[in-house]
Design an enzyme around this catalytic site. Sequence first.
Site, mmCIF file in Angstrom:
data_model
loop_
_atom_site.group_PDB
_atom_site.id
_atom_site.type_symbol
_atom_site.label_atom_id
_atom_site.label_comp_id
_atom_site.label_asym_id
_atom_site.label_seq_id
_atom_site.Cartn_x
_atom_site.Cartn_y
_atom_site.Cartn_z
ATOM 1 N N ARG A 104 58.836 0.666 -52.389
ATOM 2 C CA ARG A 104 57.703 1.350 -52.995
ATOM 3 C C ARG A 104 57.747 2.808 -52.577
ATOM 4 O O ARG A 104 57.727 3.117 -51.387
ATOM 5 C CB ARG A 104 56.434 0.670 -52.485
ATOM 6 C CG ARG A 104 55.269 0.803 -53.370
ATOM 7 C CD ARG A 104 54.163 -0.094 -52.891
ATOM 8 N NE ARG A 104 53.616 0.303 -51.612
ATOM 9 C CZ ARG A 104 52.333 0.168 -51.279
ATOM 10 N NH1 ARG A 104 51.492 -0.361 -52.140
ATOM 11 N NH2 ARG A 104 51.911 0.525 -50.101
ATOM 12 N N THR A 108 54.185 7.939 -54.967
ATOM 13 C CA THR A 108 53.703 7.453 -56.274
ATOM 14 C C THR A 108 53.252 5.996 -56.210
ATOM 15 O O THR A 108 52.556 5.531 -57.114
ATOM 16 C CB THR A 108 54.832 7.539 -57.320
ATOM 17 O OG1 THR A 108 55.878 6.627 -56.913
ATOM 18 C CG2 THR A 108 55.400 8.947 -57.430
ATOM 19 N N ASP A 200 52.581 -2.953 -42.540
ATOM 20 C CA ASP A 200 53.813 -2.970 -43.343
ATOM 21 C C ASP A 200 54.622 -4.226 -42.996
ATOM 22 O O ASP A 200 55.172 -4.343 -41.891
ATOM 23 C CB ASP A 200 54.622 -1.701 -43.056
ATOM 24 C CG ASP A 200 55.819 -1.570 -43.988
ATOM 25 O OD1 ASP A 200 55.923 -0.554 -44.682
ATOM 26 O OD2 ASP A 200 56.656 -2.517 -44.018
ATOM 27 N N ASP A 203 58.398 -3.707 -41.976
ATOM 28 C CA ASP A 203 58.540 -3.133 -40.627
ATOM 29 C C ASP A 203 58.211 -4.163 -39.556
ATOM 30 O O ASP A 203 58.855 -4.212 -38.504
ATOM 31 C CB ASP A 203 57.610 -1.924 -40.467
ATOM 32 C CG ASP A 203 58.164 -0.680 -41.141
ATOM 33 O OD1 ASP A 203 59.379 -0.642 -41.433
ATOM 34 O OD2 ASP A 203 57.383 0.254 -41.385
HETATM 35 C C1 PRP Z 1 56.213 -3.961 -49.609
HETATM 36 C C2 PRP Z 1 56.021 -5.436 -49.882
HETATM 37 C C3 PRP Z 1 56.088 -5.496 -51.386
HETATM 38 C C4 PRP Z 1 55.438 -4.198 -51.795
HETATM 39 C C5 PRP Z 1 54.029 -4.498 -52.214
HETATM 40 O O1 PRP Z 1 57.541 -3.612 -49.691
HETATM 41 O O2 PRP Z 1 56.955 -6.247 -49.235
HETATM 42 O O3 PRP Z 1 57.404 -5.580 -51.895
HETATM 43 O O4 PRP Z 1 55.427 -3.358 -50.636
HETATM 44 O O5 PRP Z 1 53.422 -3.359 -52.712
HETATM 45 P P1 PRP Z 1 53.054 -3.212 -54.259
HETATM 46 O O6 PRP Z 1 52.401 -4.475 -54.675
HETATM 47 O O7 PRP Z 1 52.108 -2.045 -54.273
HETATM 48 O O8 PRP Z 1 54.319 -2.926 -55.016
HETATM 49 P P2 PRP Z 1 58.065 -2.131 -49.363
HETATM 50 O O9 PRP Z 1 58.114 -1.316 -50.616
HETATM 51 O O10 PRP Z 1 57.253 -1.558 -48.237
HETATM 52 O O11 PRP Z 1 59.558 -2.360 -48.952
HETATM 53 P P3 PRP Z 1 60.160 -3.140 -47.693
HETATM 54 O O12 PRP Z 1 59.890 -4.608 -47.920
HETATM 55 O O13 PRP Z 1 61.604 -2.802 -47.777
HETATM 56 O O14 PRP Z 1 59.499 -2.638 -46.450
HETATM 57 N N1 URA Z 2 53.278 -3.343 -48.452
HETATM 58 C C1 URA Z 2 53.041 -3.816 -47.204
HETATM 59 O O1 URA Z 2 53.977 -4.179 -46.482
HETATM 60 N N2 URA Z 2 51.772 -3.866 -46.781
HETATM 61 C C2 URA Z 2 50.735 -3.493 -47.548
HETATM 62 O O2 URA Z 2 49.579 -3.588 -47.086
HETATM 63 C C3 URA Z 2 50.997 -2.998 -48.830
HETATM 64 C C4 URA Z 2 52.282 -2.947 -49.268
#
Ligand code: PRP
Ligand code: URA
Length: 209
Positions: A104, A108, A200, A203
């Site tokens: 994400r 944006t 997150d 993380d």
């Molecule tokens: C997080 C989570 C989802 C997304 C949710 O991933 O695991 O994939 O955000 O947010 P949304 O519904 O607003 O799209 P992230 O983009 O942080 O990537 P990561 O899993 O690599 O940390």
């Molecule tokens: N992605 C995450 O990992 N946590 C949130 O709360 C939203 C998006």
Amino acid sequence: MQKILIMDHPVVQHKIGLIRRKETGSRDFRSLISEIAMYMCYEATRDLQLSEVEIETPIAKTTVMELSGKKLAVVPILRAGLGMVDGMLAMIPAAKVGHIGLYRDPETLKPVEYYCKLPADCDEREVFVVDPMLATGGSAVAAIQMLKDKGCKSIRFMCIIAAPEGIEAMKRNHPDVDLYVGTLDSHLNEHGYIVPGLGDAGDRIFGTK
Ligand code: PRP
Ligand code: URA
């Protein structure tokens, strides 16, 4: 009619309480995410098709039930969805596993695609897309669109924590996809994080940050 199932199992609710705690470290966080995924998979596979087959036990002939519908696939959205794969496979070990890489954009909040590798016969399988977090819904909506573009017709989505905004996005964009949700939170904050959420997920699973 789209099914939206919010888990009410006390063990799942207890474990979700543990992953929310900020003092829960990566090792416990990872194993809890996997355990929750296993319980959720139990619910999400409740309506799989069965048929009767004749077998012989060491004692007598009998009829048993066998899974007989489409073969299954699990597709985690990278990275955080990876944390749910082992728990899913504990319930459905014969499933194939595909991967969709999306992150994400922090400004944006739109998903950016960086990887897609799916089983060759994905379009013939019942696909379980898994990601612990459904926030704006952008990532899940995009991942499911990628699967539909590859011909997948039977798709379910599983997440551990959802925001109302994400549920609405899924209802609007993919009303044919059933949703299995661990718990529904209050809202998103100004950075697009779920409140109260757990921070997150990627993380916390991988110990980055
Ligand atoms: C997080 C989570 C989802 C997304 C949710 O991933 O695991 O994939 O955000 O947010 P949304 O519904 O607003 O799209 P992230 O983009 O942080 O990537 P990561 O899993 O690599 O940390
Ligand atoms: N992605 C995450 O990992 N946590 C949130 O709360 C939203 C998006």
